[in-house]
Design a protein around this motif. Structure first.
Motif, PDB file in Angstrom:
ATOM      1  N   ASP A 150     -57.246  -3.096 -16.258  1.00  0.00           N
ATOM      2  CA  ASP A 150     -57.430  -3.238 -17.704  1.00  0.00           C
ATOM      3  C   ASP A 150     -57.878  -1.921 -18.333  1.00  0.00           C
ATOM      4  N   LEU A 151     -58.694  -1.175 -17.612  1.00  0.00           N
ATOM      5  CA  LEU A 151     -59.191   0.098 -18.123  1.00  0.00           C
ATOM      6  C   LEU A 151     -58.041   1.079 -18.368  1.00  0.00           C
ATOM      7  N   ARG A 152     -57.054   1.063 -17.482  1.00  0.00           N
ATOM      8  CA  ARG A 152     -55.907   1.977 -17.627  1.00  0.00           C
ATOM      9  C   ARG A 152     -55.095   1.693 -18.889  1.00  0.00           C
ATOM     10  N   VAL A 153     -55.085   0.448 -19.324  1.00  0.00           N
ATOM     11  CA  VAL A 153     -54.262   0.105 -20.489  1.00  0.00           C
ATOM     12  C   VAL A 153     -55.083  -0.111 -21.762  1.00  0.00           C
ATOM     13  N   ALA A 154     -56.404   0.046 -21.668  1.00  0.00           N
ATOM     14  CA  ALA A 154     -57.248  -0.135 -22.859  1.00  0.00           C
ATOM     15  C   ALA A 154     -56.908   0.943 -23.879  1.00  0.00           C
ATOM     16  N   THR A 155     -56.773   0.526 -25.121  1.00  0.00           N
ATOM     17  CA  THR A 155     -56.352   1.474 -26.158  1.00  0.00           C
ATOM     18  C   THR A 155     -57.500   1.961 -27.029  1.00  0.00           C
ATOM     19  N   SER A 156     -58.592   1.226 -27.078  1.00  0.00           N
ATOM     20  CA  SER A 156     -59.698   1.645 -27.944  1.00  0.00           C
ATOM     21  C   SER A 156     -60.914   2.040 -27.109  1.00  0.00           C
ATOM     22  N   GLN A 157     -61.740   2.872 -27.702  1.00  0.00           N
ATOM     23  CA  GLN A 157     -62.966   3.289 -27.015  1.00  0.00           C
ATOM     24  C   GLN A 157     -63.903   2.102 -26.826  1.00  0.00           C
ATOM     25  N   ASN A 158     -63.976   1.209 -27.809  1.00  0.00           N
ATOM     26  CA  ASN A 158     -64.823   0.017 -27.677  1.00  0.00           C
ATOM     27  C   ASN A 158     -64.359  -0.851 -26.505  1.00  0.00           C
ATOM     28  N   GLY A 159     -63.063  -0.995 -26.363  1.00  0.00           N
ATOM     29  CA  GLY A 159     -62.514  -1.766 -25.247  1.00  0.00           C
ATOM     30  C   GLY A 159     -62.867  -1.130 -23.908  1.00  0.00           C
ATOM     31  N   ARG A 160     -62.720   0.197 -23.830  1.00  0.00           N
ATOM     32  CA  ARG A 160     -63.067   0.907 -22.590  1.00  0.00           C
ATOM     33  C   ARG A 160     -64.558   0.785 -22.292  1.00  0.00           C
ATOM     34  N   ASN A 161     -65.393   0.902 -23.323  1.00  0.00           N
ATOM     35  CA  ASN A 161     -66.842   0.782 -23.120  1.00  0.00           C
ATOM     36  C   ASN A 161     -67.213  -0.604 -22.583  1.00  0.00           C
ATOM     37  N   SER A 162     -66.571  -1.632 -23.108  1.00  0.00           N
ATOM     38  CA  SER A 162     -66.830  -2.997 -22.625  1.00  0.00           C
ATOM     39  C   SER A 162     -66.431  -3.137 -21.160  1.00  0.00           C
ATOM     40  N   ILE A 163     -65.303  -2.553 -20.812  1.00  0.00           N
ATOM     41  CA  ILE A 163     -64.836  -2.626 -19.418  1.00  0.00           C
ATOM     42  C   ILE A 163     -65.771  -1.839 -18.505  1.00  0.00           C
ATOM     43  N   TYR A 164     -66.222  -0.656 -18.955  1.00  0.00           N
ATOM     44  CA  TYR A 164     -67.179   0.121 -18.159  1.00  0.00           C
ATOM     45  C   TYR A 164     -68.440  -0.704 -17.885  1.00  0.00           C
ATOM     46  N   ALA A 165     -68.924  -1.398 -18.909  1.00  0.00           N
ATOM     47  CA  ALA A 165     -70.131  -2.215 -18.752  1.00  0.00           C
ATOM     48  C   ALA A 165     -69.902  -3.317 -17.713  1.00  0.00           C
ATOM     49  N   LEU A 166     -68.740  -3.951 -17.761  1.00  0.00           N
ATOM     50  CA  LEU A 166     -68.429  -5.003 -16.786  1.00  0.00           C
ATOM     51  C   LEU A 166     -68.297  -4.433 -15.371  1.00  0.00           C
ATOM     52  N   ILE A 167     -67.718  -3.250 -15.261  1.00  0.00           N
ATOM     53  CA  ILE A 167     -67.599  -2.605 -13.944  1.00  0.00           C
ATOM     54  C   ILE A 167     -68.990  -2.341 -13.374  1.00  0.00           C
ATOM     55  N   LEU A 168     -69.871  -1.796 -14.205  1.00  0.00           N
ATOM     56  CA  LEU A 168     -71.231  -1.510 -13.734  1.00  0.00           C
ATOM     57  C   LEU A 168     -71.975  -2.784 -13.335  1.00  0.00           C
ATOM     58  N   LYS A 169     -71.829  -3.849 -14.113  1.00  0.00           N
ATOM     59  CA  LYS A 169     -72.484  -5.119 -13.774  1.00  0.00           C
ATOM     60  C   LYS A 169     -71.937  -5.686 -12.464  1.00  0.00           C
ATOM     61  N   THR A 170     -70.629  -5.604 -12.291  1.00  0.00           N
ATOM     62  CA  THR A 170     -70.011  -6.121 -11.068  1.00  0.00           C
ATOM     63  C   THR A 170     -70.464  -5.315  -9.858  1.00  0.00           C
ATOM     64  N   GLU A 171     -70.501  -3.999 -10.002  1.00  0.00           N
ATOM     65  CA  GLU A 171     -70.968  -3.148  -8.899  1.00  0.00           C
ATOM     66  C   GLU A 171     -72.434  -3.426  -8.577  1.00  0.00           C
ATOM     67  N   ALA A 172     -73.244  -3.673  -9.603  1.00  0.00           N
ATOM     68  CA  ALA A 172     -74.654  -3.991  -9.375  1.00  0.00           C
ATOM     69  C   ALA A 172     -74.795  -5.302  -8.598  1.00  0.00           C
TER      70      ALA A 172
END
Length: 126
Positions: A87-109
């Motif tokens: 999803d991160l590769r196809v995200a078009t907005s910075q807000n979308g990417r930021n949301s995905i980054y947050a989910l990645i960090l939570k999942t890794e935690a």
């Protein structure tokens, strides 16, 4: 009712001195609802030893099931991360990417906690 010869059971699994056949049989008998006195008679041991044998069997089962559950959960985290990176590769907005980054960090935690790799808060302050 015939009296069976009583067997002395060495209950030190860490030293590998438990009769595996007795553990398996005690586990089956207890799972089937037999009380410790009945198990002791069936196994030819004292009731306390029958209880200990059953506990060894149940603890092994719990450890095996824990490992299976841990592996299944880790596989789910891996799948979630694969999807998030896709999803991160196809995200078009910075807000979308930021949301995905947050989910990645939570999942890794969560995965870090699952694997026992998380540091206690006091270790981070040092």
């Amino acid at each position: 009712m015939s009296k069976k010869n009583k067997t002395t059971v060495l209950l030190k699994p860490e030293e590998g001195r438990v009769d595996e056949a007795l553990v398996a049989r005690a586990f089956e008998l207890r799972r089937d609802g037999l009380d410790y006195a009945g198990m002791a008679e069936e196994l030819g041991v004292e009731p306390f030893e029958a209880q200990q044998l059953a506990l060894v069997g149940f603890s092994r089962l719990a450890a095996e099931e824990t490992e299976v559950l841990r592996a299944q959960t880790e596989a789910r985290y891996d799948d979630v991360l694969r999807r998030l990176y896709s999803d991160l590769r196809v995200a078009t907005s910075q807000n979308g990417r930021n949301s995905i980054y947050a989910l990645i960090l939570k999942t890794e935690a969560q995965r870090t906690k699952l694997l026992g790799l998380d540091l206690p808060p006091e270790a981070l302050d040092a």
